[in-house]
Design an enzyme around this catalytic site. Structure first.
Site, short mmCIF file in Angstrom:
data_model
loop_
_atom_site.label_atom_id
_atom_site.label_comp_id
_atom_site.label_asym_id
_atom_site.label_seq_id
_atom_site.Cartn_x
_atom_site.Cartn_y
_atom_site.Cartn_z
N LYS A 36 0.89 -0.95 -0.12
CA LYS A 36 0.32 0.23 0.37
C LYS A 36 1.02 1.27 0.09
O LYS A 36 1.89 1.41 0.18
CB LYS A 36 -0.66 -0.28 0.67
N ARG A 66 -10.84 0.40 14.46
CA ARG A 66 -10.82 0.60 13.41
C ARG A 66 -12.28 0.74 12.28
O ARG A 66 -13.16 0.48 12.88
CB ARG A 66 -9.97 1.10 12.45
N TYR A 84 15.41 30.00 7.99
CA TYR A 84 14.19 30.54 8.22
C TYR A 84 14.35 30.88 9.78
O TYR A 84 14.41 30.32 10.73
CB TYR A 84 12.98 29.87 7.53
N MET A 105 10.92 24.45 2.55
CA MET A 105 10.05 23.36 1.62
C MET A 105 10.83 22.52 0.61
O MET A 105 10.61 21.82 -0.45
CB MET A 105 8.93 24.83 0.81
#
Length: 393
Positions: free
Chosen positions: A44, A146, A281, A329
């Site tokens: 998956k 679940r 940053y 990013m």
């Protein structure tokens, strides 16, 4: 899926090298842990970021007889002729929502999970439309909370209606299954409780006439440490890719496993800066003295966790370095401590660890997460480069 079969002529900004020989060896090791059960290779989420089709083929070549996906769309891709998988490999998918592609799944000969009455109604309607029976595995909620059917009256209703649909020729009940909540926590009381409930729920179904091909509850950690849970089939996900399901259970090497993915990049820039220089940053890192900085062209858009800012480890020319300041990013910086590697030098974020590089578990610790997330989140801008594709000699 983002698969790169061979290196392009231009150097790569970054690459996720996928060692298919390691994956095949992991399949064999996992089969040895559960010698009496068949093995499902769970592929998956694009094989946990490793590339579903390539990894599925390698797993089958090493002895996996089942493949598992979350969504039906993932399974349908694997069943398509271009995936290159043998027709007799069973493929199961389990994450369904109302209105899903039931008929397509039936026509592709997939095994579909049913854990609620709405799903049984939809799959039987699709089987009537397709003119052939659906292969259905009934899911029991033994305690994870679940998906799956609750024990007691809900399970009795689901089993009874499934048997009626089977008698009509609309479905074939091929499996009974469930999933552990805490198998990665050794000794957790829920493990024994869930196992006992699974025995009870499968016994109930079989007493009423269900004859499944497979019963299964074992995930990777249970495959490695709970032999009573192996039944007819084990579902191995993260362990297939050479990552321990939990550091508490042991390292990959403790279980005879080897990590399959190595993530690296080419340094984009190396420069000397004075002490007191802010980096990235927010200037959360300021150089303590004159030093050199290396720019690694990977960022959170590529899957490098921002939570690993000022913590993620990187190997550059044989030395561990640490992310300096914020992960951006598309890039982050490491303090090279005065060393001056050439631009283009390799920066290894993680790999098997036997060449001195960090591992996915090291990044998980740095980011406060699990190694599953580290490999699965590596994005599509990073080419997958496959090595050792041939059969082992």
């Amino acid at each position: 899926m983002n698969e790169t079969a061979a290196l392009p002529t231009a150097p790569l900004r970054a690459r996720a090298e996928i060692d298919l020989a390691a994956l095949r060896a992991n399949v064999r090791a996992l089969r040895a842990h559960a010698p009496g059960a068949a093995l499902m290779a769970v592929v998956k989420s694009d094989a946990y970021g490793h590339g579903a089709a390539r990894c599925a083929r390698a797993a089958v070549a090493a002895g996996a007889t089942w493949l598992g996906t979350a969504t039906p769309e993932e399974a349908l891709v694997l069943r398509a002729p271009g995936a290159g998988l043998p027709a007799d490999v069973r493929i199961m998918c389990w994450l369904w929502t109302p209105g899903g592609p039931w008929r397509e799944a039936i026509e592709a000969d997939l095994d579909v999970s049913v854990g609620a009455m709405w799903a049984l109604r939809e799959v039987t309607r699709a089987a009537r439309s397709a003119g052939r029976p659906a292969r259905v595995q009934l899911k029991a909620d033994t305690g994870l909370g679940r998906g799956g059917c609750q024990p007691g009256g809900d399970w009795a209703e689901l089993v009874g209606e499934a048997l009626r649909a089977e008698a009509e020729g609309l479905i074939r009940i091929t499996g009974l299954w469930s999933h552990f909540a805490c198998a990665d926590e050794p000794g957790h009381p829920s493990i024994a409780a869930q196992l006992a409930r699974f025995w009870e729920m499968t016994a109930y179904a079989e007493e009423r006439g269900v004859r499944p091909e497979v019963r299964h509850i074992a995930n990777s950690p249970a495959t490695l440490t709970v032999p009573d849970s192996h039944f007819d089939l084990v579902r191995t996900g993260i362990a297939l890719y050479g990552i321990s399901p939990s550091p508490e259970l042991g390292s990959p090497a403790d279980f005879g496993l080897r990590p399959v993915m190595t993530l690296s990049a080419s340094l984009a820039l190396v420069k000397r800066v004075p002490g007191g220089h802010g980096v990235s940053y927010g200037h959360h890192y300021v150089t303590p003295g004159e030093t050199t900085l290396g720019l690694v062209p990977l960022g959170y858009a590529d899957g490098v966790p921002r939570h690993a800012s000022s913590a993620g480890p990187v190997l550059v020319e044989g030395k561990w370095r640490t992310v300096a300041g914020r992960v951006a990013m598309d890039q982050f910086v490491v303090d090279l401590g005065g060393d001056e590697p050439e631009p283009g030098a390799q920066a290894v974020l993680f790999g098997p660890g036997d060449r001195g590089e960090p591992t996915a578990e090291d990044w998980a610790q740095a980011a406060g997460t699990i190694a599953y997330e580290i490999v699965t989140r590596i994005g599509t801008r990073v080419p997958r480069v496959y090595v050792n594709e041939g059969e082992d000699g």
